[in-house]
Design a protein around this motif. Structure first.
Motif, short mmCIF file in Angstrom:
data_model
loop_
_atom_site.label_atom_id
_atom_site.label_comp_id
_atom_site.label_asym_id
_atom_site.label_seq_id
_atom_site.Cartn_x
_atom_site.Cartn_y
_atom_site.Cartn_z
N ARG A 14 0.83 -1.20 0.00
CA ARG A 14 0.00 0.00 0.00
C ARG A 14 0.87 1.26 0.00
N ASN A 15 1.97 1.23 0.72
CA ASN A 15 2.88 2.37 0.75
C ASN A 15 3.52 2.60 -0.62
N ALA A 16 3.86 1.52 -1.31
CA ALA A 16 4.43 1.65 -2.66
C ALA A 16 3.41 2.24 -3.62
N LEU A 17 2.15 1.85 -3.49
CA LEU A 17 1.09 2.41 -4.34
C LEU A 17 0.89 3.89 -4.04
N ARG A 18 0.92 4.24 -2.76
CA ARG A 18 0.72 5.63 -2.37
C ARG A 18 1.83 6.53 -2.90
N ASN A 19 3.06 6.01 -2.93
CA ASN A 19 4.20 6.80 -3.41
C ASN A 19 4.46 6.62 -4.90
N LYS A 20 3.58 5.91 -5.60
CA LYS A 20 3.64 5.70 -7.05
C LYS A 20 4.93 5.01 -7.50
N TYR A 21 5.36 4.00 -6.72
CA TYR A 21 6.50 3.19 -7.13
C TYR A 21 6.04 2.19 -8.18
N ARG A 22 6.93 1.79 -9.05
CA ARG A 22 6.59 0.80 -10.07
C ARG A 22 6.76 -0.63 -9.55
N ASN A 23 7.58 -0.79 -8.50
CA ASN A 23 7.76 -2.11 -7.92
C ASN A 23 8.09 -1.96 -6.44
N CYS A 24 8.01 -3.07 -5.71
CA CYS A 24 8.36 -3.04 -4.29
C CYS A 24 8.83 -4.44 -3.88
N TYR A 25 9.49 -4.50 -2.73
CA TYR A 25 9.99 -5.76 -2.20
C TYR A 25 9.11 -6.20 -1.04
N LEU A 26 8.71 -7.47 -1.05
CA LEU A 26 7.97 -8.07 0.06
C LEU A 26 8.73 -9.30 0.52
N HIS A 27 8.41 -9.78 1.71
CA HIS A 27 9.08 -10.96 2.24
C HIS A 27 8.47 -12.23 1.65
N ASN A 28 9.30 -13.20 1.42
CA ASN A 28 8.91 -14.42 0.72
C ASN A 28 8.44 -15.49 1.70
N THR A 29 7.14 -15.59 1.90
CA THR A 29 6.57 -16.69 2.66
C THR A 29 5.45 -17.31 1.81
N THR A 30 5.05 -18.52 2.15
CA THR A 30 4.03 -19.18 1.34
C THR A 30 2.69 -18.45 1.42
N GLU A 31 2.38 -17.89 2.58
CA GLU A 31 1.12 -17.17 2.75
C GLU A 31 1.08 -15.93 1.84
N ILE A 32 2.18 -15.20 1.80
CA ILE A 32 2.25 -13.99 0.97
C ILE A 32 2.24 -14.37 -0.51
N ARG A 33 2.91 -15.46 -0.86
CA ARG A 33 2.89 -15.92 -2.26
C ARG A 33 1.49 -16.29 -2.71
N ASP A 34 0.71 -16.94 -1.83
CA ASP A 34 -0.68 -17.28 -2.17
C ASP A 34 -1.51 -16.03 -2.44
N VAL A 35 -1.37 -15.03 -1.57
CA VAL A 35 -2.14 -13.80 -1.75
C VAL A 35 -1.71 -13.08 -3.02
N LEU A 36 -0.41 -13.02 -3.28
CA LEU A 36 0.07 -12.36 -4.50
C LEU A 36 -0.37 -13.11 -5.75
N ALA A 37 -0.42 -14.44 -5.68
CA ALA A 37 -0.89 -15.22 -6.82
C ALA A 37 -2.35 -14.91 -7.13
N ASN A 38 -3.17 -14.74 -6.09
CA ASN A 38 -4.57 -14.37 -6.30
C ASN A 38 -4.68 -12.96 -6.86
#
Length: 161
Positions: A14-38
């Protein structure tokens, strides 16, 4: 381990969207990967790839000078590319990500009949459904999928476009 929390990473997104970044880094866990895949399946983000460390010039110079064997562990970060609208390249596809003020303090159960599926183009609501038997982790699915499968869950977060 607050930084591995799903809501912490959604806040980073959400912070990356607010600052109009084109990409951002998130931590790699299976839960986060599932949400990003959706999110990728429904067209809210472009793609995400696993990387070893965030690329920042001062950090990457140290890494280039370091001579070591190849890493054995999995990549700890995900590089997420955000999508922007075709008509206005300054507006992201995701308008806002909404979750409660303290989302991990208590869980609000939601029955299947009370779930309100948001329609395509308006937004997406994700609910946490019990544990996945194979991975022993929480399973995050959209509300309309939970309704089709007849699964009760716990309130999660909403993504608006």
């Amino acid at each position: 381990m607050g930084h591995l929390n799903l809501y912490h990473n959604l806040g980073n997104l959400r912070n990356a969207l607010r600052n109009k970044y084109r990409n951002c880094y998130l931590h790699n866990t299976t839960e986060i990967r599932d949400v990003l895949a959706n999110l990728q399946r429904y067209g809210y983000i472009g793609r995400f790839i696993a990387v070893h460390e965030p690329f920042q010039p001062r950090i990457s110079r140290k890494i280039q000078k370091r001579v070591s064997k190849e890493r054995k562990e999995e990549s700890p970060y995900l590089l997420v590319f955000l999508k922007y609208r075709q008509s206005n390249k300054h507006l992201p596809v995701i308008g806002n990500i909404y979750f409660r003020k303290r989302p991990t303090r208590y869980q609000i159960p939601v029955k299947t009949k009370d779930m309100k599926p948001l329609h395509q183009g308006v937004g997406l609501e994700m609910v946490r459904v019990g544990e996945d038997k194979r991975r022993r982790e929480d399973l995050w699915i959209p509300t309309h999928t939970a309704q089709i499968r007849g699964l009760d869950g716990y309130k999660g977060f909403k993504v608006f476009s």
